[in-house]
Design a protein around this motif. Structure first.
Motif, PDB file in Angstrom:
ATOM      1  N   ARG A  25       1.033  -1.134  -0.035  1.00  9.08           N
ATOM      2  CA  ARG A  25       0.223  -0.045   0.042  1.00  9.08           C
ATOM      3  C   ARG A  25       0.938   1.229  -0.027  1.00  9.08           C
ATOM      4  O   ARG A  25       2.159   1.151   0.208  1.00  9.08           O
ATOM      5  N   PRO A  26       0.501   2.468  -0.214  1.00 11.38           N
ATOM      6  CA  PRO A  26       0.829   3.520  -0.105  1.00 11.38           C
ATOM      7  C   PRO A  26       1.657   3.938   1.069  1.00 11.38           C
ATOM      8  O   PRO A  26       3.089   4.348   1.062  1.00 11.38           O
ATOM      9  N   ASP A  27       1.199   3.477   2.167  1.00 12.13           N
ATOM     10  CA  ASP A  27       2.113   3.572   3.669  1.00 12.13           C
ATOM     11  C   ASP A  27       3.170   2.419   3.872  1.00 12.13           C
ATOM     12  O   ASP A  27       3.613   2.541   4.720  1.00 12.13           O
ATOM     13  N   GLY A  28       3.248   1.548   2.768  1.00  9.20           N
ATOM     14  CA  GLY A  28       4.430   0.638   3.034  1.00  9.20           C
ATOM     15  C   GLY A  28       4.159  -0.668   3.427  1.00  9.20           C
ATOM     16  O   GLY A  28       4.726  -1.581   3.488  1.00  9.20           O
ATOM     17  N   HIS A  29       2.803  -0.784   4.000  1.00 11.03           N
ATOM     18  CA  HIS A  29       2.278  -2.013   4.514  1.00 11.03           C
ATOM     19  C   HIS A  29       1.610  -2.914   3.590  1.00 11.03           C
ATOM     20  O   HIS A  29       1.026  -2.414   2.607  1.00 11.03           O
ATOM     21  N   PRO A  30       1.580  -4.410   3.475  1.00 13.30           N
ATOM     22  CA  PRO A  30       0.839  -5.245   2.729  1.00 13.30           C
ATOM     23  C   PRO A  30      -0.499  -4.995   2.775  1.00 13.30           C
ATOM     24  O   PRO A  30      -1.006  -4.699   3.804  1.00 13.30           O
ATOM     25  N   PRO A  31      -1.392  -5.264   1.631  1.00 18.70           N
ATOM     26  CA  PRO A  31      -2.636  -5.044   1.817  1.00 18.70           C
ATOM     27  C   PRO A  31      -3.376  -6.157   2.687  1.00 18.70           C
ATOM     28  O   PRO A  31      -2.810  -7.180   2.879  1.00 18.70           O
ATOM     29  N   GLY A  32      -4.553  -5.842   2.991  1.00 24.15           N
ATOM     30  CA  GLY A  32      -5.458  -6.688   3.866  1.00 24.15           C
ATOM     31  C   GLY A  32      -5.959  -8.012   2.947  1.00 24.15           C
ATOM     32  O   GLY A  32      -5.662  -7.809   1.655  1.00 24.15           O
ATOM     33  N   PRO A  33      -6.810  -8.612   3.565  1.00 23.72           N
ATOM     34  CA  PRO A  33      -7.413  -9.971   2.491  1.00 23.72           C
ATOM     35  C   PRO A  33      -8.405  -9.092   1.725  1.00 23.72           C
ATOM     36  O   PRO A  33      -9.105  -7.930   1.978  1.00 23.72           O
ATOM     37  N   ALA A  34      -8.579  -9.784   0.807  1.00 27.63           N
ATOM     38  CA  ALA A  34      -9.703  -9.235  -0.429  1.00 27.63           C
ATOM     39  C   ALA A  34     -11.156  -9.493   0.000  1.00 27.63           C
ATOM     40  O   ALA A  34     -11.367 -10.175   0.838  1.00 27.63           O
ATOM     41  N   THR A  35     -11.718  -8.716  -0.329  1.00 28.27           N
ATOM     42  CA  THR A  35     -13.370  -8.511   0.098  1.00 28.27           C
ATOM     43  C   THR A  35     -14.147  -9.266  -1.178  1.00 28.27           C
ATOM     44  O   THR A  35     -13.816  -8.852  -2.351  1.00 28.27           O
ATOM     45  N   VAL A  36     -14.589 -10.124  -0.965  1.00 26.00           N
ATOM     46  CA  VAL A  36     -15.603 -11.045  -1.977  1.00 26.00           C
ATOM     47  C   VAL A  36     -17.002  -9.998  -2.278  1.00 26.00           C
ATOM     48  O   VAL A  36     -17.714  -9.725  -0.967  1.00 26.00           O
ATOM     49  N   VAL A  37     -17.204  -9.939  -3.393  1.00 26.97           N
ATOM     50  CA  VAL A  37     -18.449  -9.074  -3.600  1.00 26.97           C
ATOM     51  C   VAL A  37     -19.340  -9.728  -4.603  1.00 26.97           C
ATOM     52  O   VAL A  37     -19.153 -10.358  -5.642  1.00 26.97           O
ATOM     53  N   PRO A  38     -20.420 -10.277  -4.012  1.00 24.56           N
ATOM     54  CA  PRO A  38     -21.508 -10.902  -4.750  1.00 24.56           C
ATOM     55  C   PRO A  38     -22.283 -10.088  -5.856  1.00 24.56           C
ATOM     56  O   PRO A  38     -22.439  -9.036  -5.535  1.00 24.56           O
TER      57      PRO A  38
END
Length: 96
Positions: A25-38
């Motif tokens: 991410r721009p803040d240097g941390h890895p992204p969180g888990p993906a969100t599933v969208v029905p």
């Protein structure tokens, strides 16, 4: 001696690998888990046979057809742009 094609391929691969997507991410941390969208209920069986050209809602020519499904739909499409002009459900129509 390496051929020019091999050197160009190796250089291209190195360039692609070194400029890969930024996985942080721009803040240097890895992204969180993906969100599933029905999105919606998938179609089980839809069939479109035939159609006709007739004036559309704006009076200009449109491609008209009926697609089977639950429910069936009356559709009109702009033949130039492919934009949907009408998509009306026909809940009392049954496939024969």
């Amino acid at each position: 001696m390496r051929s020019a094609r091999f050197v160009a391929t190796a250089f291209g691969a190195l360039l692609v690998l070194s400029s890969g997507p930024n996985l942080l991410r721009p803040d240097g941390h890895p992204p969180g888990p993906a969100t599933v969208v029905p999105l919606a209920t998938p179609l089980a069986d839809v069939l479109l046979i035939g159609g006709t050209v007739a004036p559309g809602p704006d009076g200009k020519p449109a491609l008209w057809n009926v697609s089977t499904g639950k429910p069936a739909y009356l559709n009109a499409v702009n033949p130039v742009t492919g934009a949907s002009l009408v998509s009306a459900p026909l809940p009392k129509v049954r496939a024969i």
